[in-house]
Design an enzyme around this catalytic site. Structure first.
Site, short mmCIF file in Angstrom:
data_model
loop_
_atom_site.label_atom_id
_atom_site.label_comp_id
_atom_site.label_asym_id
_atom_site.label_seq_id
_atom_site.Cartn_x
_atom_site.Cartn_y
_atom_site.Cartn_z
N SER A 1 -35.46 49.57 60.98
CA SER A 1 -35.81 49.93 59.45
C SER A 1 -36.96 49.03 59.45
O SER A 1 -38.24 48.69 59.48
CB SER A 1 -34.73 49.99 58.79
OG SER A 1 -34.99 49.56 57.46
N ASP B 1 -42.26 48.84 53.75
CA ASP B 1 -41.50 48.30 55.31
C ASP B 1 -41.66 49.08 56.19
O ASP B 1 -42.34 50.34 56.58
CB ASP B 1 -40.11 48.23 55.01
CG ASP B 1 -39.30 49.74 55.18
OD1 ASP B 1 -39.60 50.51 55.05
OD2 ASP B 1 -37.92 48.96 55.01
N ASP C 1 -39.58 51.45 58.31
CA ASP C 1 -39.74 52.85 58.42
C ASP C 1 -40.28 53.61 57.12
O ASP C 1 -39.65 54.37 56.60
CB ASP C 1 -38.24 53.29 58.89
CG ASP C 1 -37.46 52.86 57.51
OD1 ASP C 1 -37.92 51.86 57.00
OD2 ASP C 1 -36.18 53.35 58.05
N ASP D 1 -39.91 53.49 53.57
CA ASP D 1 -38.45 53.52 52.40
C ASP D 1 -38.54 52.45 51.99
O ASP D 1 -37.57 52.44 50.65
CB ASP D 1 -36.95 53.98 52.97
CG ASP D 1 -36.38 53.52 53.90
OD1 ASP D 1 -36.72 51.90 54.06
OD2 ASP D 1 -35.13 53.84 54.44
#
Length: 381
Positions: free
Chosen positions: A29, A164, A166, A168
């Protein structure tokens, strides 16, 4: 079925359109390179919290049933279909835009997407590299937007957009080089949603400005304050029927003309569509002024972080303070409000304060620090 390297929203999209039973994204993430983990979907809903604990217990006990037939693994290229869905809708204005993928998993999609958009597009760091050689891809930290800001100002672009690791979470820079916080971004995005759907419910997390909730109400919408975290936010949208939601961390969720999950690339296109008449800076400047801290983060052990929040909540309740405990403690005072909560993903306490002016904000931080000292936690700075 493997869909390869890509942003987490591409997995959410593929899971939704294929109608599969479950989906797993392997991702760290927005966290540093040493982090890794999974984001899980089951029966078209997020899978998290106690569900993961229960799954861990089943795995530890070996409590599973073998499938009657061996499974098969196949590869699926869903990137083009995903980009097709992103660009559905009204035409976009031909703006001059900077895009910073931060060497994260959205890089290849950003290249495909911008090649199909009108206007002029300047791309930064689209090569996917998990060591993040240019800057860490967390757009909530202003220092990570320095390269994008420099690009916007140097090339005199209309705006800049960052993602960011990933894909999202979104970060936004206006043409003057100013960062647009997610609560103000959501306030701008709320207006066309409420124009098309009068009275709609819109959710903001507990870290977001009171300006947002007041703005939603002024536009005739129904504001709801929700828990931080992409999984509880998606559940809250289902429970309330909300058409739009957002987190201060840059997760934006659309369910009016989209599928109700956090997709920073789709949010970027929805933002661009709002800029047909006025520049982003003008829309931002039309919102009331407040003095707010960024998200303040300080270390705490995994077990202690929850105890600190509980101790602060108990003291404030005993003192008769005005407290919202939707997620941590959000305390309303004459100067504004302050928040203390435990991070969902890291060994951190998270705080924020918003005052009507700088002296008021300083008093709010002092009140927060008093509570932290009483619990032997590190003061916010």
């Amino acid at each position: 079925m493997r869909i390869g390297v890509g942003p987490t929203p591409m997995l959410y999209f593929t899971e939704a359109v294929l109608g599969v039973d479950a989906a797993v994204m392997v991702t760290g993430s927005h966290n540093p390179p040493s982090y890794n983990g999974f984001k899980l979907v089951h029966a078209h809903r997020p899978f998290y919290a106690d569900q993961i604990t229960d799954l861990g217990a089943l795995a530890a006990a070996g409590d599973w049933t073998d499938a009657p037939h061996p499974g098969q693994v196949s590869d699926l290229d869903s990137a083009t279909r995903y980009v097709d869905r992103l660009i559905e809708g009204p035409d976009l204005p031909p703006l001059r835009i900077g895009w910073d993928a931060g060497n994260g998993a959205a890089g290849a999609i950003v290249k495909q997407l911008t090649a199909r958009l009108p206007g002029e597009h300047h791309l930064l760091f689209t090569a996917i590299d998990g060591s993040f050689p240019n800057h860490h891809p967390d757009p909530t930290i202003d220092a990570n937007l320095a390269d994008l800001r420099a690009l916007v100002l140097r090339e005199e672009l209309d705006l800049g957009i960052a993602f960011d690791g990933d894909g999202d979470r979104i970060g936004v820079i206006d043409h003057r080089g100013r960062t647009l916080p997610a609560d103000r971004l959501l306030a701008i995005l709320a207006e066309p949603v409420l124009a098309a759907h009068p009275g709609a419910t819109i959710i903001g997390d507990v870290k977001m400005s009171q300006i947002l909730f007041d703005r939603i109400a002024a536009l005739g919408g129904t504001p709801v304050m929700g828990r931080a975290g992409h999984a509880p936010m998606k559940d809250a949208m289902r429970d309330t029927g909300a058409l739009l939601a957002g987190e201060q961390s840059g997760h934006i969720f659309f369910a009016d003309d989209y599928l109700g999950y956090d997709d920073a690339l789709y949010a970027a296109l929805r933002l661009i569509r709002t800029l047909t008449d006025k520049p982003l800076a003008d829309l931002a400047d039309a919102l009331p002024a407040r003095t707010a801290t960024p998200e303040l983060r300080f270390a705490s052990t995994e077990d202690r972080k929850f105890d600190v929040v509980a101790e602060v909540a108990a003291r404030l309740a005993a003192a008769g303070a005005t407290v919202d405990t939707t997620d941590g403690v959000r305390v309303t005072m004459p100067d504004g409000w302050w928040l203390l909560r435990a991070s969902n993903t890291q060994d951190l306490l998270v705080a924020r304060a918003e005052g009507r002016d700088q002296p008021g904000c300083d008093r709010l931080i002092a009140a927060l620090n008093t509570q932290l000292v009483l619990s032997n936690a590190s003061p916010a700075t």
